[in-house]
Design an enzyme around this catalytic site. Structure first.
Site, PDB file in Angstrom:
ATOM      1  N   GLY A  43      54.637   4.677 -26.061  1.00  0.00           N
ATOM      2  CA  GLY A  43      54.100   4.428 -24.712  1.00  0.00           C
ATOM      3  C   GLY A  43      52.937   3.445 -24.788  1.00  0.00           C
ATOM      4  O   GLY A  43      52.855   2.469 -24.029  1.00  0.00           O
ATOM      5  N   HIS A  44      52.033   3.686 -25.740  1.00  0.00           N
ATOM      6  CA  HIS A  44      50.900   2.762 -25.924  1.00  0.00           C
ATOM      7  C   HIS A  44      51.404   1.374 -26.336  1.00  0.00           C
ATOM      8  O   HIS A  44      50.897   0.355 -25.870  1.00  0.00           O
ATOM      9  CB  HIS A  44      49.961   3.270 -27.025  1.00  0.00           C
ATOM     10  CG  HIS A  44      49.282   4.566 -26.719  1.00  0.00           C
ATOM     11  ND1 HIS A  44      49.579   5.737 -27.379  1.00  0.00           N
ATOM     12  CD2 HIS A  44      48.303   4.879 -25.832  1.00  0.00           C
ATOM     13  CE1 HIS A  44      48.818   6.712 -26.918  1.00  0.00           C
ATOM     14  NE2 HIS A  44      48.037   6.223 -25.979  1.00  0.00           N
ATOM     15  N   GLY A 178      48.784   2.674 -18.096  1.00  0.00           N
ATOM     16  CA  GLY A 178      50.108   3.256 -17.917  1.00  0.00           C
ATOM     17  C   GLY A 178      50.208   4.004 -16.600  1.00  0.00           C
ATOM     18  O   GLY A 178      49.269   4.670 -16.168  1.00  0.00           O
ATOM     19  N   GLN A 184      45.012   7.871 -12.357  1.00  0.00           N
ATOM     20  CA  GLN A 184      44.028   7.078 -13.113  1.00  0.00           C
ATOM     21  C   GLN A 184      44.227   5.579 -12.851  1.00  0.00           C
ATOM     22  O   GLN A 184      43.279   4.841 -12.604  1.00  0.00           O
ATOM     23  CB  GLN A 184      44.184   7.382 -14.603  1.00  0.00           C
ATOM     24  CG  GLN A 184      43.417   6.443 -15.533  1.00  0.00           C
ATOM     25  CD  GLN A 184      43.480   6.906 -16.975  1.00  0.00           C
ATOM     26  OE1 GLN A 184      42.766   7.801 -17.353  1.00  0.00           O
ATOM     27  NE2 GLN A 184      44.318   6.285 -17.787  1.00  0.00           N
ATOM     28  N   SER A 217      50.135  11.621 -26.211  1.00  0.00           N
ATOM     29  CA  SER A 217      49.524  11.986 -27.501  1.00  0.00           C
ATOM     30  C   SER A 217      49.479  13.501 -27.681  1.00  0.00           C
ATOM     31  O   SER A 217      49.706  14.021 -28.769  1.00  0.00           O
ATOM     32  CB  SER A 217      48.105  11.427 -27.589  1.00  0.00           C
ATOM     33  OG  SER A 217      48.147  10.032 -27.444  1.00  0.00           O
TER      34      SER A 217
HETATM   35  N1  LIG Z   1      54.516   7.455 -22.048  1.00  0.00           N
HETATM   36  C1  LIG Z   1      53.706   6.505 -21.601  1.00  0.00           C
HETATM   37  N2  LIG Z   1      54.193   5.457 -20.898  1.00  0.00           N
HETATM   38  C2  LIG Z   1      53.374   4.485 -20.419  1.00  0.00           C
HETATM   39  N3  LIG Z   1      52.038   4.475 -20.618  1.00  0.00           N
HETATM   40  C3  LIG Z   1      51.500   5.486 -21.303  1.00  0.00           C
HETATM   41  C4  LIG Z   1      52.301   6.548 -21.848  1.00  0.00           C
HETATM   42  N4  LIG Z   1      51.484   7.406 -22.496  1.00  0.00           N
HETATM   43  C5  LIG Z   1      50.234   6.915 -22.363  1.00  0.00           C
HETATM   44  N5  LIG Z   1      50.233   5.769 -21.649  1.00  0.00           N
HETATM   45  C6  LIG Z   1      49.068   4.987 -21.250  1.00  0.00           C
HETATM   46  O1  LIG Z   1      48.308   4.638 -22.397  1.00  0.00           O
HETATM   47  C7  LIG Z   1      46.936   4.536 -22.040  1.00  0.00           C
HETATM   48  C8  LIG Z   1      46.133   5.346 -22.997  1.00  0.00           C
HETATM   49  O2  LIG Z   1      46.475   6.714 -22.847  1.00  0.00           O
HETATM   50  P1  LIG Z   1      46.021   7.856 -23.821  1.00  0.00           P
HETATM   51  O3  LIG Z   1      45.458   7.242 -25.048  1.00  0.00           O
HETATM   52  O4  LIG Z   1      45.244   8.871 -23.092  1.00  0.00           O
HETATM   53  O5  LIG Z   1      47.411   8.483 -24.274  1.00  0.00           O
HETATM   54  P2  LIG Z   1      48.244   9.634 -23.642  1.00  0.00           P
HETATM   55  O6  LIG Z   1      49.525   9.705 -24.360  1.00  0.00           O
HETATM   56  O7  LIG Z   1      48.222   9.434 -22.163  1.00  0.00           O
HETATM   57  O8  LIG Z   1      47.434  10.891 -24.047  1.00  0.00           O
HETATM   58  P3  LIG Z   1      47.292  12.278 -23.350  1.00  0.00           P
HETATM   59  O9  LIG Z   1      48.149  13.177 -24.155  1.00  0.00           O
HETATM   60  O10 LIG Z   1      45.848  12.469 -23.486  1.00  0.00           O
HETATM   61  O11 LIG Z   1      47.711  12.195 -21.920  1.00  0.00           O
HETATM   62  C9  LIG Z   1      46.822   5.040 -20.599  1.00  0.00           C
HETATM   63  O12 LIG Z   1      46.776   3.911 -19.722  1.00  0.00           O
HETATM   64  C10 LIG Z   1      48.110   5.819 -20.415  1.00  0.00           C
HETATM   65  O13 LIG Z   1      48.549   5.888 -19.071  1.00  0.00           O
HETATM   66  C1  LIG Z   2      41.621   5.063 -19.773  1.00  0.00           C
HETATM   67  C2  LIG Z   2      41.080   5.905 -20.924  1.00  0.00           C
HETATM   68  C3  LIG Z   2      41.207   5.131 -22.233  1.00  0.00           C
HETATM   69  C4  LIG Z   2      39.591   6.151 -20.662  1.00  0.00           C
HETATM   70  O1  LIG Z   2      39.028   6.933 -21.665  1.00  0.00           O
HETATM   71  C5  LIG Z   2      41.826   7.266 -21.010  1.00  0.00           C
HETATM   72  O2  LIG Z   2      41.612   8.035 -19.877  1.00  0.00           O
HETATM   73  C6  LIG Z   2      43.277   7.123 -21.327  1.00  0.00           C
HETATM   74  O3  LIG Z   2      43.562   6.883 -22.494  1.00  0.00           O
HETATM   75  O4  LIG Z   2      44.135   7.231 -20.428  1.00  0.00           O
HETATM   76  N1  BAL Z   3      45.578   9.772 -20.610  1.00  0.00           N
HETATM   77  C1  BAL Z   3      44.794  10.870 -20.138  1.00  0.00           C
HETATM   78  C2  BAL Z   3      43.514  11.065 -20.883  1.00  0.00           C
HETATM   79  C3  BAL Z   3      43.022  12.485 -20.793  1.00  0.00           C
HETATM   80  O1  BAL Z   3      43.796  13.388 -20.463  1.00  0.00           O
HETATM   81  O2  BAL Z   3      41.830  12.747 -21.067  1.00  0.00           O
END
Ligand SMILES: Nc1ncnc2c1ncn2[C@@H]1O[C@H](COP(=O)(O)OP(=O)(O)OP(=O)(O)O)[C@@H](O)[C@H]1O
Ligand SMILES: CC(C)(CO)[C@@H](O)C(=O)[O-]
Ligand code: BAL
Length: 315
Positions: A43-44, A178, A184, A217
């Site tokens: 996703g990242h 994302g 957000q 994550s």
């Molecule tokens: N499956 C996904 N598809 C698209 N974008 C994503 C995906 N997972 C995370 N992102 C985006 O990556 C960026 C960083 O997110 P972050 O590092 O919090 O990871 P996360 O997988 O969202 O973690 P968490 O488990 O905390 O929700 C954010 O903009 C988030 O929306």
């Molecule tokens: C945008 C962000 C990096 C801010 O800490 C976090 O909320 C995330 O990873 O989605």
């Molecule tokens: N992508 C979401 C970050 C959080 O849950 O803190």
């Protein structure tokens, strides 16, 4: 698009990061930021691809920082997964990332302790022993309420503030977020508009595992059974989408009830199910315009799987 980036430069200092960005800009490059909290997955990496597709010469920066001010003391800051070495390997393998910003801390600490006013919600930053020197917060006042904001009272204040800090340090021209974190993304767009940040915000589509689970994550904390149950989120969204497309002007309440039932029967604990206008995030009673269905549920003790976004293009 820029030439292959090779091994990204890892920058840990705020001033060095700003100087790096300014040099890239002076070379005529567009600086594109992808903010993350690390423990990277596909996703990242899709956000990195989106960043790399920016027109013209570019410099792509991925930030990796687990921001304490968006976690309440009751939340999972301490157990948030991390693997910096693995993240750097993944980013290097894309060949599209020029720098990784990985600061040890982004806040002024050790100044006068700024206690929260009585009754106010407190984040891990403010709860840290010895207090902290930080007292400036960005509130996107309406969009931060409801959905994830209801059960995570300091979350969006912390996100808006740290993203503004990242914008001030990296000074990007473009930033990619994302749509998995739909509220957000909308809130950041509004902050940028309201505060005149000269930054283009790109919203990137949700990336899912082959079986439909949105990558996240925190999924690493799911047991095999919990992961299986969590598939009900995508299933319930797909069914809701079909139901809404098959019946014009469906009642939101009816569709929400069906989603809650699917999640509950799968063993999930529903945090919220809401059907909202796409930009304002105002709940709708009837699905008579493009909407987004936002769902968050707990599977297991620790984990909130937060997944939104099932736009109904033609009502
Ligand atoms: N499956 C996904 N598809 C698209 N974008 C994503 C995906 N997972 C995370 N992102 C985006 O990556 C960026 C960083 O997110 P972050 O590092 O919090 O990871 P996360 O997988 O969202 O973690 P968490 O488990 O905390 O929700 C954010 O903009 C988030 O929306
Ligand atoms: C945008 C962000 C990096 C801010 O800490 C976090 O909320 C995330 O990873 O989605
Ligand atoms: N992508 C979401 C970050 C959080 O849950 O803190």
């Amino acid at each position: 698009m820029a030439a292959a980036a090779g091994e990204p430069e890892v920058i840990r200092d705020k001033a060095a990061m700003r100087a790096w960005s300014r040099r890239r800009r002076a070379e005529g490059r567009t600086v594109v930021l992808v903010p993350t909290m690390g423990f990277l997955h596909e996703g990242h990496l899709s956000l990195v691809s989106e960043a790399a597709a920016t027109a013209g010469p570019i410099a792509v920066v991925v930030s990796i920082y687990v921001n304490p001010s968006q976690f309440a003391p009751t939340e999972d800051l301490a157990t948030y997964p991390s693997d910096l070495a693995g993240d750097l390997r993944k980013l290097a393998s894309t060949g599209a990332v020029h720098a990784v910003f990985n600061p040890p801390d982004l806040y002024v600490r050790g100044g006068t302790a700024v206690g929260a006013s009585a009754g106010a919600a407190v984040s891990c930053l403010e709860a840290a022993v010895g207090g902290d020197g930080h007292e400036t917060w960005i509130r996107v006042e309406r969009l931060e309420k409801g959905l994830c904001g209801s059960s995570r009272p300091v979350f969006f204040r912390g996100v808006a503030t740290v993203v503004a800090k990242l914008f001030n340090i990296v000074e990007p021209d473009v930033a990619v977020f994302g749509k998995k974190d739909y509220q957000q993304w909308r809130l950041i767009c509004r902050m940028v508009r309201d505060l005149d940040f000269a930054i283009e915000i790109i919203g990137s589509e949700i990336v899912r595992e082959a079986d439909g689970l949105a990558m996240s994550s925190r999924n690493v904390h799911l047991s095999r059974e919990e992961r299986e149950k969590a598939l009900s989120i995508n299933r319930s969204l797909a069914n809701a989408r079909t139901a809404a497309l098959n019946h014009s002007n469906s009642a939101s309440e009816h569709i929400k009830k069906q989603i809650v039932q699917t999640l509950t029967e799968a063993g999930g604990q529903v945090d919220y199910v809401e059907i909202v206008e796409q930009e304002s995030l105002v709940p709708v009673e009837t699905i008579d315009r493009p909407v987004t269905i936002c769902v968050a549920a707990f599977f297991g003790k620790i984990l909130a799987v937060l997944v939104g976004d099932s736009p109904l293009e033609d009502g």
